[in-house]
Each structure stands twice: as structure tokens, then as C-alpha cells.
Scaffold this active site. Sequence first.
Site, mmCIF file in Angstrom:
data_model
loop_
_atom_site.group_PDB
_atom_site.id
_atom_site.type_symbol
_atom_site.label_atom_id
_atom_site.label_comp_id
_atom_site.label_asym_id
_atom_site.label_seq_id
_atom_site.Cartn_x
_atom_site.Cartn_y
_atom_site.Cartn_z
ATOM 1 N N GLY A 1 27.054 69.678 -60.731
ATOM 2 C CA GLY A 1 26.078 70.920 -60.517
ATOM 3 C C GLY A 1 25.207 70.986 -61.910
ATOM 4 C CB VAL B 1 19.890 61.443 -74.855
ATOM 5 C CG1 VAL B 1 20.288 60.038 -74.399
ATOM 6 C CG2 VAL B 1 21.262 62.207 -74.781
ATOM 7 N NE ARG C 1 29.317 69.202 -57.420
ATOM 8 C CZ ARG C 1 28.654 70.501 -57.219
ATOM 9 N NH1 ARG C 1 28.188 70.598 -55.878
ATOM 10 N NH2 ARG C 1 28.353 71.489 -57.967
ATOM 11 C CG ASP D 1 36.473 69.019 -65.348
ATOM 12 O OD1 ASP D 1 35.694 69.168 -64.342
ATOM 13 O OD2 ASP D 1 37.627 69.828 -65.183
ATOM 14 N N GLY D 2 34.642 66.613 -64.060
ATOM 15 C CA GLY D 2 34.676 65.528 -63.126
ATOM 16 C C GLY D 2 34.018 64.239 -63.773
ATOM 17 C CB THR E 1 29.579 72.900 -66.050
ATOM 18 O OG1 THR E 1 29.837 73.846 -65.062
ATOM 19 C CG2 THR E 1 30.448 72.748 -67.126
ATOM 20 C CG ASP F 1 31.524 76.462 -63.240
ATOM 21 O OD1 ASP F 1 30.669 77.407 -62.889
ATOM 22 O OD2 ASP F 1 31.824 75.593 -62.706
ATOM 23 C CG ASP G 1 34.857 74.447 -65.372
ATOM 24 O OD1 ASP G 1 33.893 73.978 -66.057
ATOM 25 O OD2 ASP G 1 35.003 74.275 -64.139
ATOM 26 N NE ARG H 1 33.533 73.305 -59.332
ATOM 27 C CZ ARG H 1 32.763 72.921 -58.262
ATOM 28 N NH1 ARG H 1 33.531 72.985 -57.168
ATOM 29 N NH2 ARG H 1 31.483 72.501 -58.408
ATOM 30 C CG HIS I 1 23.111 78.044 -55.740
ATOM 31 N ND1 HIS I 1 23.619 78.381 -54.570
ATOM 32 C CD2 HIS I 1 23.681 76.734 -56.122
ATOM 33 C CE1 HIS I 1 24.629 77.570 -54.223
ATOM 34 N NE2 HIS I 1 24.547 76.668 -55.202
HETATM 35 P P1 ADP Z 1 30.992 69.652 -60.327
HETATM 36 O O1 ADP Z 1 32.030 70.526 -61.053
HETATM 37 O O2 ADP Z 1 29.487 70.363 -60.565
HETATM 38 O O3 ADP Z 1 31.295 69.311 -59.161
HETATM 39 P P2 ADP Z 1 31.600 67.482 -62.072
HETATM 40 O O4 ADP Z 1 31.374 66.932 -63.381
HETATM 41 O O5 ADP Z 1 33.180 67.890 -62.002
HETATM 42 O O6 ADP Z 1 30.743 68.366 -61.337
HETATM 43 O O7 ADP Z 1 31.582 66.075 -60.946
HETATM 44 C C1 ADP Z 1 30.560 65.407 -60.842
HETATM 45 C C2 ADP Z 1 30.729 63.928 -60.432
HETATM 46 O O8 ADP Z 1 31.551 63.110 -61.008
HETATM 47 C C3 ADP Z 1 31.596 63.757 -58.947
HETATM 48 O O9 ADP Z 1 30.660 63.868 -57.945
HETATM 49 C C4 ADP Z 1 31.796 62.320 -59.104
HETATM 50 O O10 ADP Z 1 30.843 61.470 -58.942
HETATM 51 C C5 ADP Z 1 32.594 62.071 -60.328
HETATM 52 N N1 ADP Z 1 33.814 62.556 -60.467
HETATM 53 C C6 ADP Z 1 34.245 63.545 -60.315
HETATM 54 N N2 ADP Z 1 35.600 63.488 -60.221
HETATM 55 C C7 ADP Z 1 35.933 62.190 -60.666
HETATM 56 C C8 ADP Z 1 37.086 61.365 -60.922
HETATM 57 N N3 ADP Z 1 38.445 62.130 -60.784
HETATM 58 N N4 ADP Z 1 36.832 59.980 -61.129
HETATM 59 C C9 ADP Z 1 35.700 59.556 -61.428
HETATM 60 N N5 ADP Z 1 34.525 60.307 -61.096
HETATM 61 C C10 ADP Z 1 34.691 61.384 -60.801
HETATM 62 O O1 F6P Z 2 30.106 74.094 -61.264
HETATM 63 C C1 F6P Z 2 28.716 74.712 -61.063
HETATM 64 C C2 F6P Z 2 28.848 75.594 -59.809
HETATM 65 O O2 F6P Z 2 27.713 76.226 -59.647
HETATM 66 C C3 F6P Z 2 29.967 76.380 -59.448
HETATM 67 O O3 F6P Z 2 30.111 77.638 -60.211
HETATM 68 C C4 F6P Z 2 30.189 76.364 -58.297
HETATM 69 O O4 F6P Z 2 31.359 76.859 -57.569
HETATM 70 C C5 F6P Z 2 29.647 75.230 -57.620
HETATM 71 O O5 F6P Z 2 28.790 74.613 -58.662
HETATM 72 C C6 F6P Z 2 28.597 75.366 -56.501
HETATM 73 O O6 F6P Z 2 28.003 73.938 -56.026
HETATM 74 P P1 F6P Z 2 26.870 73.848 -54.817
HETATM 75 O O7 F6P Z 2 25.729 74.016 -55.714
HETATM 76 O O8 F6P Z 2 27.329 72.703 -54.296
HETATM 77 O O9 F6P Z 2 27.106 75.160 -54.051
#
Ligand code: ADP
Ligand code: F6P
Length: 320
Positions: A11, A23, A72, A103-104, A125, A127, A129, A171, A250
Site C-alpha cells: 500500500g 535515495v 502487491r 513488513d511484507g 505504510t 498503518d 504496524d 489493517r 482511501h
Molecule cells: P501491504 O501491507 O500494503 O500489503 P506489504 O509491504 O506487507 O504491504 O507487502 C507488499 C508485498 O511484499 C507483497 O505484495 C509481496 O510482494 C511482498 N511480500 C509480502 N509478504 C512476503 C513474504 N512473506 N515473503 C516475500 N515477499 C513478501
Molecule cells: O496497509 C495500508 C492499507 O491502507 C491498510 O490500512 C488497509 O487495510 C489496506 O492497505 C487497504 O488495501 P487496499 O488499498 O488494497 O484496499
Amino acid sequence: MKRIGVLTSGGDAPGMNAAIRAVVRTGCEAGMEVYGIKRGYQGLISGDMARMDVRSVSDIIHRGGTMLYSARCPEFKEEEGVRRGVQSCADHGIEGIVVIGGDGSFRGARDLSLSGVPCVGVPGTIDNDIACCDYTIGYDTSMNTIMQMVDRVRDTTESHDRCSVVEVMGRRAGYLALNAGIAVGATAILVPELNYDIERDVIERMRRTQKTGKRHFIIMVAEGVGGVEELARKIEQALGVESRAVILGHVQRGGTPTCRDRVVASQMGSRAVKLLCEGIGNRVVVMQKEEIVDLDIFEALNMKKPFERELYDMAYEISI
Ligand code: ADP
Ligand code: F6P
């Protein structure tokens, strides 16, 4: 390192552009080539990237969203996706990457680092979080947006002696709800981190404030709790106060970043590149106790973030 990449993933968050700018400029100043990778890990896998120079990031510091776009990319959670990402780095001569995201995204950066492409994570993010850091890029802007939007909702709530039950993003986390809830003077705040009882924590509190003359109410609900329509109905039935559910959506994720988000994003982006310059990867740049520090990415991902319980209790004490 001679050539590095930068990407935004997950996000989007206001302030990501300020981080990209830092950067690119820090990298160029250090004599490196900086490549902007489009749409997060998706663009890495497909090789959608282009060289950026110092002027390519002009006029973005004040803009929300991300000029590199974000996505994503489920494929990157699989070994094959990471393998394709590593191959793409080899094809384009990318020796290290700054990953701006949640964190993903950090997990993806960890997997890339493990596969030989050193990455530095920068927390982006709304959030807030991410366990290892007190503050994430976008959080301040989002809190302020929520505050301004709910101030507007409050005007009409007051005119009609109503209750507005407001759902905010986050989230599975309640940081936005708690802090914005305090800032708008919510009568009750519901967050997923803490158990709640509708009768005790919402209805009874409203009843108590009615006795001292209160006639309009804001109830702040984190999306991880949800159920705002139903809650509005329950409040109306129990107290006879006309109630409306408001889902902010949003709007909370866009808009011009605050000063704090721009400054922190600049600091973090710059620090991330300096690490890569020294050949250091597998790190995340975070804020802890108002200081910008860097941590091992593996340790960072294993941390737990305590909820701000004292702040929550204080909010309850004064929302009477
Ligand atoms: P959001 O919370 O908005 O979904 P994240 O940063 O958590 O954003 O995740 C974004 C992307 O990070 C995911 O779409 C994926 O490409 C990558 N990702 C998430 N989880 C994992 C994981 N366990 N291992 C590798 N890549 C990941
Ligand atoms: O992680 C950011 C965030 O805006 C969360 O607060 C919410 O749960 C999610 O993304 C919404 O995602 P999307 O834009 O896919 O609806």
C-alpha cells in the site's frame, strides 16, 4: 556498489516520494547509478526499471502516492518469484536495492538479501504496524488527514445531535484509530489489540456522558474491529441517538505529506543509500525513540511491538 535500485511496494503512503528523492540524490552524489523499479517486486521480476538522475526527482517531495507506482506481488512470496527477481538484478547489473514498504515488503527484502542481492528496507505504510520501528513514513500524514476529515464529520454530527461511528484504516493495527481518536475527542475508541465489550465500552460510556449533557458523539473504530454499520444500529436502539456509520476509506492514504513525513522519509532514504554505499545490506532503517538507526533485517522481522496501553487508558479517562 556502482548500481542500485529503489522500489516502493505494498500500500502506498504519503512521503514515499520524499524517500525516493533522497535515495536517488544520495546515490547520485555518491557516484552511483540509481535505477527506479516500477510497481514494486512486480517491476523487479519483469525488469520494468529505468535510470534516474537528480532532476528526475524534482517536484515530488510534496506529492502523495509514489512516482514509482506500487503493487502487491503475490508471486514474490514464492521461491520462484525471488529467483526471477535475483535474475533480473543480474541482467540489469543491480547490486543492491532500497525497498520502501511495509513488513511484507521487508520479508521480500530479506529473501532477496538471502539470495545474494543486499537490500535495505525503509518503512513506508500509513498503518505504523511494523514491529521494529516507532514510526513509519505516511503515518503522520494519515493521522492528520483522519483528524481533519473527522472534524468535518463532527460539525454535522453536532448540528443533528447524532452519533458518528467512524471506521479508519490500519489493517490489523489500531495505532491510527487510537491517536486520531484522541485528537478528535472520540467518546470511545475500539482497536483490535484490546478486548472490548460494546455495552461497557461504548453504550455505557455514552450514557454516562449524556448525563452530564453530551448530545453528540464520535466513536472511532479501527478497521481490524470493523462492524461500524451494526454498531451504529446498536447505539441507536440502546440510546435513541440517531447514528451514522462513516467509512473514511482511501482518502486516508493520499494527499500531500506532512513536514514530519517528508523529513523522516528524507533521513531514512539517505541513510539506506549510505549503508549500501558501504556495501552493507540486509538492514532496515527505522526510527526508535526519535532517532534514525539501522537494524538487522532478520532481527527486525522477529520483533514484537507493544500496544500503547497507557495512551489508550488516558484517552478513556478524559473522554467523559
Ligand atoms: P501491504 O501491507 O500494503 O500489503 P506489504 O509491504 O506487507 O504491504 O507487502 C507488499 C508485498 O511484499 C507483497 O505484495 C509481496 O510482494 C511482498 N511480500 C509480502 N509478504 C512476503 C513474504 N512473506 N515473503 C516475500 N515477499 C513478501
Ligand atoms: O496497509 C495500508 C492499507 O491502507 C491498510 O490500512 C488497509 O487495510 C489496506 O492497505 C487497504 O488495501 P487496499 O488499498 O488494497 O484496499
